[in-house]
Design a protein around this motif. Sequence first.
Motif: not given
Length: 226
Positions: A82-86, A97-117
């Motif tokens: 069944r289909m589910k959204m990340c 496939d969702l668990f492994s995808h979210e583990d990888f996808c959630g590990s991507r980093t982005e700068p915090c707009p407040i502290c830039s970390r």
Amino acid sequence: MAEEETKHCSNCKRDIPAKNFIMHQSHCSRNISLCKHCGETVPHRQMEQHFEEVHAKVNCECGEKVEKQNLEDHKKDECNLRMKMCKFCEMDMAVKDLFSHEDFCGSRTEPCPICSRYICIKDREIHENSACSLPEQAPPVSTTHNKLHDNQAFLLGYQADGRFGAPQHFDSGFNITENFGMFDSRTVSPPVYVPRNTDERKHGKNKSRVQNLLGEKSKPDNRKGF
């Protein structure tokens, strides 16, 4: 008005008016049975049809065998195809496939707009709700390999400096790379040059570290101030 008296039929498990009970019991035992799978009352002649329409197992696309009556609910709530959204990128994909995808996808980093970390996407909510204090930054991983590598680099750099009598620790033919033999050409860094140190006290600490790493006893230093 008084309630009508009833009797319980042991065949169909229903309460029958007492005045009709004998007639019902005779008819029920000849024509009605309880389905052993669901307990529903089914006429004898329809029992096979009932089983095929309700309880016969069919193969779902995911490979699971499911009763016909439960197939739609299985596809909606249990099937791993069944289909589910990340929750991070909002891409639809199969649950398997969702668990492994979210583990990888959630590990991507982005700068915090407040502290830039740079923060992992999966930690963004807790980071923002904690006024940028969480998650705590983990210290660099310290391993035996890293410590040995750091010590080797320190000795090589200290030998290369040649200041404050450092060569005296190496004039016996001590070979750093040999003595740290677990490192090969793939892991040994080139000699690290340590800039000349103008702080005499720091030099004293460096000298002690060299002696500790080489297994030497502390040697008197004839220079003034030591």
